[in-house]
Design an enzyme around this catalytic site. Structure first.
Site, PDB file in Angstrom:
ATOM      1  N   CYS A 119     -11.247  -0.929  -3.759  1.00 56.01           N
ATOM      2  CA  CYS A 119     -10.653   0.300  -4.309  1.00 56.01           C
ATOM      3  C   CYS A 119     -11.468   0.794  -5.499  1.00 56.01           C
ATOM      4  O   CYS A 119     -11.058   1.723  -6.175  1.00 56.01           O
ATOM      5  CB  CYS A 119      -9.197   0.052  -4.702  1.00 56.01           C
ATOM      6  SG  CYS A 119      -8.990  -1.304  -5.862  1.00 56.01           S
ATOM      7  N   GLN A 177       0.848  -1.197   0.000  1.00 52.15           N
ATOM      8  CA  GLN A 177       0.000   0.000   0.000  1.00 52.15           C
ATOM      9  C   GLN A 177       0.888   1.253   0.000  1.00 52.15           C
ATOM     10  O   GLN A 177       1.887   1.295   0.714  1.00 52.15           O
ATOM     11  CB  GLN A 177      -0.891   0.004   1.242  1.00 52.15           C
ATOM     12  CG  GLN A 177      -1.891  -1.140   1.295  1.00 52.15           C
ATOM     13  CD  GLN A 177      -3.112  -0.917   0.413  1.00 52.15           C
ATOM     14  OE1 GLN A 177      -3.302   0.150  -0.159  1.00 52.15           O
ATOM     15  NE2 GLN A 177      -3.929  -1.941   0.287  1.00 52.15           N
TER      16      GLN A 177
HETATM   17  N1  SAH Z   1      -4.838  -7.186   0.618  1.00 47.30           N
HETATM   18  C1  SAH Z   1      -3.573  -6.801   0.049  1.00 47.30           C
HETATM   19  C2  SAH Z   1      -3.556  -6.723  -1.478  1.00 47.30           C
HETATM   20  C3  SAH Z   1      -4.747  -6.161  -2.174  1.00 47.30           C
HETATM   21  S1  SAH Z   1      -4.496  -5.839  -3.905  1.00 47.30           S
HETATM   22  C4  SAH Z   1      -3.082  -5.509   0.682  1.00 47.30           C
HETATM   23  O1  SAH Z   1      -3.821  -4.806   1.363  1.00 47.30           O
HETATM   24  O2  SAH Z   1      -1.896  -5.196   0.514  1.00 47.30           O
HETATM   25  C5  SAH Z   1      -5.382  -7.149  -4.659  1.00 47.30           C
HETATM   26  C6  SAH Z   1      -4.610  -8.445  -4.751  1.00 47.30           C
HETATM   27  O3  SAH Z   1      -5.438  -9.411  -5.420  1.00 47.30           O
HETATM   28  C7  SAH Z   1      -3.308  -8.389  -5.541  1.00 47.30           C
HETATM   29  O4  SAH Z   1      -2.260  -8.855  -4.738  1.00 47.30           O
HETATM   30  C8  SAH Z   1      -3.550  -9.329  -6.737  1.00 47.30           C
HETATM   31  O5  SAH Z   1      -2.382 -10.050  -7.118  1.00 47.30           O
HETATM   32  C9  SAH Z   1      -4.587 -10.257  -6.175  1.00 47.30           C
HETATM   33  N2  SAH Z   1      -5.424 -10.955  -7.173  1.00 47.30           N
HETATM   34  C10 SAH Z   1      -5.875 -10.490  -8.359  1.00 47.30           C
HETATM   35  N3  SAH Z   1      -6.670 -11.407  -8.949  1.00 47.30           N
HETATM   36  C11 SAH Z   1      -6.726 -12.478  -8.138  1.00 47.30           C
HETATM   37  C12 SAH Z   1      -7.386 -13.736  -8.208  1.00 47.30           C
HETATM   38  N4  SAH Z   1      -8.150 -14.052  -9.232  1.00 47.30           N
HETATM   39  N5  SAH Z   1      -7.221 -14.600  -7.177  1.00 47.30           N
HETATM   40  C13 SAH Z   1      -6.455 -14.275  -6.104  1.00 47.30           C
HETATM   41  N6  SAH Z   1      -5.814 -13.095  -5.983  1.00 47.30           N
HETATM   42  C14 SAH Z   1      -5.926 -12.208  -6.988  1.00 47.30           C
END
Ligand code: SAH
Length: 390
Positions: free
Chosen positions: A336, A210
């Site tokens: 988001c 983040q």
């Molecule tokens: N919760 C974390 C990341 C959120 S960003 C934080 O707060 O830092 C969203 C995340 O979803 C990313 O890491 C991306 O790689 C993951 N993502 C995207 N598509 C996905 C899917 N189909 N299955 C699992 N994860 C996925």
């Protein structure tokens, strides 16, 4: 009035023409408009000092009539807008980038040319932890050969002793991606650590993290409050990235946490982060969140709470259908993108869940983006449904 001279050309801060208080009112209104039908929208969580909040800064390098320039690409083009300082970026990171540009002239290092694939310095990426003070510089270069490497590093460290690690990343392809696949650590450990809500997290050149840590703590605290953990719960952290939310949940009240994430590098970071915090009641699975959820539903795994933080596209019907089958008491949805959140809340509320709380968080002041956290709880009728075995 926007104070930034490149407000229009850069296009990053869409709302800078509004006072900050008006920006918050605008965002609140937008969320009420989109999501107010689900529940009363809580007051947007604002940022006290909404400037220089970005802990990650990147600049592209090029040349114009005056010499070497560094900055951002003009919105929807490939032309570089020269920038020395930015109202939302970390000041130290900006200063490091300016120093690198000046040193390039004295070391006769050429900027990279995207069209001819010749030259040296392509981008500089700086990541800084506000809590530990550690600072990582990633020099993205077109060639692995680094003329006067040691002297360059020495000169950079002399100007900025606060730098804790320097990495060279090689990217010599026609691509819009900033980082290439190969990295060489030139100084320090090649990674930095940051602290959020008493947990420590490792940040490497490529890992997702983040970008506004002050607001991230507020966002995660709100998610924890909504999850209402008491020490007995099994929690799923879906779309878990490098495991930040799950690790905080595991430390602050969950009995057991399962994290699921598609990106293998992020899962590797998540496992390291769990070890770094001595957290043992967590496991991370590298899988598509929907496939994983379908498998959990088939196995009838017991979950008390699901925390989900999908990318801008939101979740999928497959994921939500399986989540509903598993019937956790609470679902905490971090989003988001309020448009896809509205679509997904629509699905959940048609299938036995109710939105109890919802609050926007201003994670990206001066931009038009709004983050939201929603708490969904299972309604009585589904409990009855589950009890009657239907
Ligand atoms: N919760 C974390 C990341 C959120 S960003 C934080 O707060 O830092 C969203 C995340 O979803 C990313 O890491 C991306 O790689 C993951 N993502 C995207 N598509 C996905 C899917 N189909 N299955 C699992 N994860 C996925």
């Amino acid at each position: 009035m926007p104070t930034c001279p490149v407000y229009k050309k850069c296009g990053g801060c869409q709302l800078q023409n509004m006072e900050h208080a008006d920006q918050l009112r605008y965002k609140q209104g937008k969320i009420i408009g989109l999501l107010g039908k689900f529940c009363r929208v809580g007051e947007i969580v604002g940022m006290e000092d909404p400037y220089h909040y970005r802990n990650k800064v990147q600049a592209a390098f090029g040349r114009d009539r005056r010499g070497i320039i560094s900055g951002v690409y003009q919105s929807s083009s490939h032309r570089i807008v020269p920038i020395d300082s930015c109202l939302i970026e970390d000041k130290k990171a900006d200063a490091v980038i300016v120093t690198i540009r000046k040193l390039m002239a004295s070391f006769k290092l050429e900027p990279f040319n995207d069209n001819t694939l010749r030259g040296f310095m392509r981008h500089v990426l700086v990541k800084r932890s506000f809590s530990t003070g550690q600072l990582m510089v990633v020099l993205v270069t077109g060639t692995a050969v680094f003329p006067s490497k040691n002297n360059f590093i020495e000169a950079l460290l002399k100007e900025h002793p606060e730098i804790t690690t320097i990495v060279q990343n090689i990217n010599n392809k026609f691509t819009n991606l900033v980082l290439g696949s190969r990295s060489i650590v030139l100084y320090g450990e090649g990674k930095i650590e940051d602290e959020l809500l008493g947990c420590r997290f490792r940040i490497s050149p490529k890992s997702f993290y983040q970008i506004n840590p002050v607001q991230t703590e507020k966002l995660y605290s709100l998610a924890m409050e909504y999850a209402g953990l008491t020490g007995k719960e099994t929690v799923l952290d879906a779309y878990c990235g490098t495991g930040t939310i799950g690790i905080i949940a595991a430390k602050k009240g969950a009995k057991k946490v399962i994290g699921v994430e598609l990106n293998a590098d992020a899962v590797k970071d998540a496992k390291e982060n769990a070890a770094l915090n001595n957290i043992e009641n967590i496991e991370f699975i590298c899988a598509d969140a929907s496939d994983f959820m379908i498998a959990l539903a088939q196995e009838k795994v017991h979950l008390d709470a699901v925390i989900m933080d999908p990318p801008r596209a939101g979740s999928t019907v497959q994921f939500m259908r399986s989540a509903i089958k598993l019937a956790p008491d609470r679902i905490v949805y971090i989003s988001c993108n309020p448009e896809t959140l509205a679509r997904d809340l629509g699905y959940f509320t048609k299938h036995g869940y109710e939105v109890k709380k919802l609050r926007p968080v201003d994670m990206f002041p001066h931009t038009s983006h709004v983050e939201c956290v929603a708490l969904l709880v299972r309604t009585v009728s589904t409990t009855k449904l589950a009890l009657s075995g239907k």
